[in-house]
Design an enzyme around this catalytic site. Structure first.
Site, short mmCIF file in Angstrom:
data_model
loop_
_atom_site.label_atom_id
_atom_site.label_comp_id
_atom_site.label_asym_id
_atom_site.label_seq_id
_atom_site.Cartn_x
_atom_site.Cartn_y
_atom_site.Cartn_z
N ASP A 158 61.59 6.32 22.80
CA ASP A 158 61.29 5.52 23.99
C ASP A 158 62.13 4.25 23.90
O ASP A 158 61.92 3.40 23.03
CB ASP A 158 59.80 5.20 24.02
CG ASP A 158 59.38 4.44 25.28
OD1 ASP A 158 60.23 3.77 25.90
OD2 ASP A 158 58.19 4.50 25.63
N LYS B 284 60.60 -0.79 34.32
CA LYS B 284 60.80 -2.03 33.58
C LYS B 284 62.23 -2.55 33.77
O LYS B 284 62.66 -2.78 34.88
CB LYS B 284 60.44 -1.80 32.11
CG LYS B 284 59.10 -1.09 31.89
CD LYS B 284 57.92 -1.77 32.56
CE LYS B 284 56.57 -1.23 32.08
NZ LYS B 284 56.29 0.17 32.40
N ARG C 90 62.54 18.68 45.92
CA ARG C 90 61.88 18.75 44.63
C ARG C 90 62.85 19.28 43.57
O ARG C 90 62.82 18.88 42.40
CB ARG C 90 60.65 19.67 44.69
CG ARG C 90 59.82 19.65 43.39
CD ARG C 90 58.74 20.72 43.36
NE ARG C 90 59.30 22.05 43.25
CZ ARG C 90 59.21 23.00 44.17
NH1 ARG C 90 58.58 22.77 45.32
NH2 ARG C 90 59.76 24.19 43.98
N TYR D 229 52.75 2.28 22.70
CA TYR D 229 52.18 1.93 24.00
C TYR D 229 50.86 2.66 24.25
O TYR D 229 50.74 3.86 23.96
CB TYR D 229 53.21 2.27 25.09
CG TYR D 229 52.68 2.27 26.49
CD1 TYR D 229 52.03 1.16 27.03
CD2 TYR D 229 52.83 3.39 27.30
CE1 TYR D 229 51.55 1.18 28.32
CE2 TYR D 229 52.36 3.41 28.60
CZ TYR D 229 51.72 2.29 29.10
OH TYR D 229 51.23 2.32 30.39
#
Length: 380
Positions: free
Chosen positions: A170, A195, A46, A98
């Site tokens: 973004d 993406k 982690r 978005y």
């Protein structure tokens, strides 16, 4: 080194991995200490993991930042970033964005008293007025999803800094291959690596790249404290995708521009929103700020939602699905699919209307893609 070389080699040295040419998948939760009070370079996955570290270093190099961070999803990246802020803080957000980001602000962080102030960032006077109220950051999408509006990154970042605010961008739609916001003064870059960066529709992931040591320290702490990091298997897949990012983006760009030019001439198409077209109102900014337009754009059909549904029901090569940026071509209806979390009145203000279609052009033969659209748009 240039972009293609960085994409293949950054973040990995075979000497550090027993000579492995490709970064191994370190599928382990924990790492042995070298001795009592002697931790090694990794302790617990982690906190950090060699596979994830390779991806994070590669992403930072591609974006021209000082530090990168990989997350389980794009929204995990955004959530971690927003947790830097405190109750009472305001963030100026571009008013065309978005749907998942809108939902995050309006349904999650509004309850934490972190407020979004939606402003058209293309209007410098409106942005300056919003900045005068003392927001902590400006949140940019460019190009926007799905309307493909552009924001002048340099102008917005400079204005944000004038008022002591961070500039966040973004960069999912273009990837660092076609746009590098940090070079335009942006402080923090966010990605859905699901993406184009991964590019094969087989993993979900997110990323943050920063160019400020203090911000990097905060993000690193939150990534560990919140446990939003990406797992090693997903990091391996994203790393594998990155190695072909440059060649894929060039082909996406060529195919999408050819499809956009064809659609622009079709009598059933009312408008095409593609920054690479001369008809786009911000085409000049696109030429100045980016080196390509990627593979995703939108268009409007005459005949409204009924015409859209006829088109979507008749396609055979394009797949009706959410997401974008994979090798396969996808098509979707934002109003009923990706942007359903935005109220109808807000959608209408943005210009996301029932006649709008978003298309993600893949790597198939462009002649087959155009033939598919031609057949589906026919009245037979």
């Amino acid at each position: 080194m240039n972009f293609k070389t960085i994409a293949i080699h950054a973040g990995h040295d075979p000497k550090d991995h027993l000579g492995a040419v490709m970064t191994p998948i370190y599928q382990t939760s924990t790492f042995a200490f070298r001795g009592v009070d002697q931790p090694g370079p990794f302790e617990y996955s982690r906190m950090s993991n060699p596979t994830r570290k390779a991806l994070e270093s590669c992403l930072a190099a591609l974006e021209g930042g000082s530090a990168g961070f990989a997350f389980a999803t794009g929204l995990a990246a955004e959530t971690t970033l927003l947790m830097m802020f405190e109750a009472g803080d305001t963030i100026v957000v571009h008013n065309d964005l978005y749907g998942g980001t809108y939902r995050l602000f309006q349904s999650v962080f509004v309850n934490k008293q972190i407020r979004a102030n939606y402003v058209d960032l293309r209007d410098a006077a409106k942005l300056r007025a919003a900045l005068a109220a003392g927001p902590k950051a400006v949140w940019i999408e460019s190009p926007t999803n799905p309307l493909m509006n552009l924001v002048d990154l340099r102008a917005v970042a400079d204005l944000a800094h004038e008022y002591g605010a961070l500039a966040i961008c973004d960069n999912t739609f273009l990837s660092p291959y076609f746009q590098r916001p940090i070079e335009s003064g942006v402080d923090i870059v966010v990605h859905s690596t699901t993406k184009y960066i991964n590019g094969h529709s087989d993993v979900v992931g997110g990323a943050i790249v920063v160019n400020n040591p203090q911000v990097a320290e905060k993000i690193g702490f939150l990534q560990n404290a919140m446990g939003t990091c990406a797992g090693p298997q997903d990091c391996f897949l994203v790393l594998r995708g990155i190695k072909t990012l440059a060649v894929r983006m060039e082909e996406h760009n060529r195919n999408a521009l050819a499809v956009a030019r064809w659609l622009e001439k079709h009598p059933q198409v009312a408008a095409v929103h593609h920054p690479g077209l001369d008809s786009h109102p911000q085409h000049e900014l696109a030429l100045r700020q980016t080196s390509g337009s990627g593979g995703t754009f939108s268009f409007r059909l005459r005949g409204g939602e009924a015409a859209v549904k006829r088109l979507l029901g008749k396609l055979r090569v394009f797949t009706l699905a959410e997401s974008l940026g994979g090798v396969e071509s996808l098509i979707e209806h934002p109003v009923t699919m990706t942007h359903t979390s935005i109220p109808p009145d807000a959608l209408a203000k943005m210009g996301i209307t029932p006649d709008l279609v978003r298309i993600s052009v893949g790597l198939e033969d462009v002649r087959d893609l155009i033939a598919d659209l031609d057949s589906a748009l026919s009245r037979d």
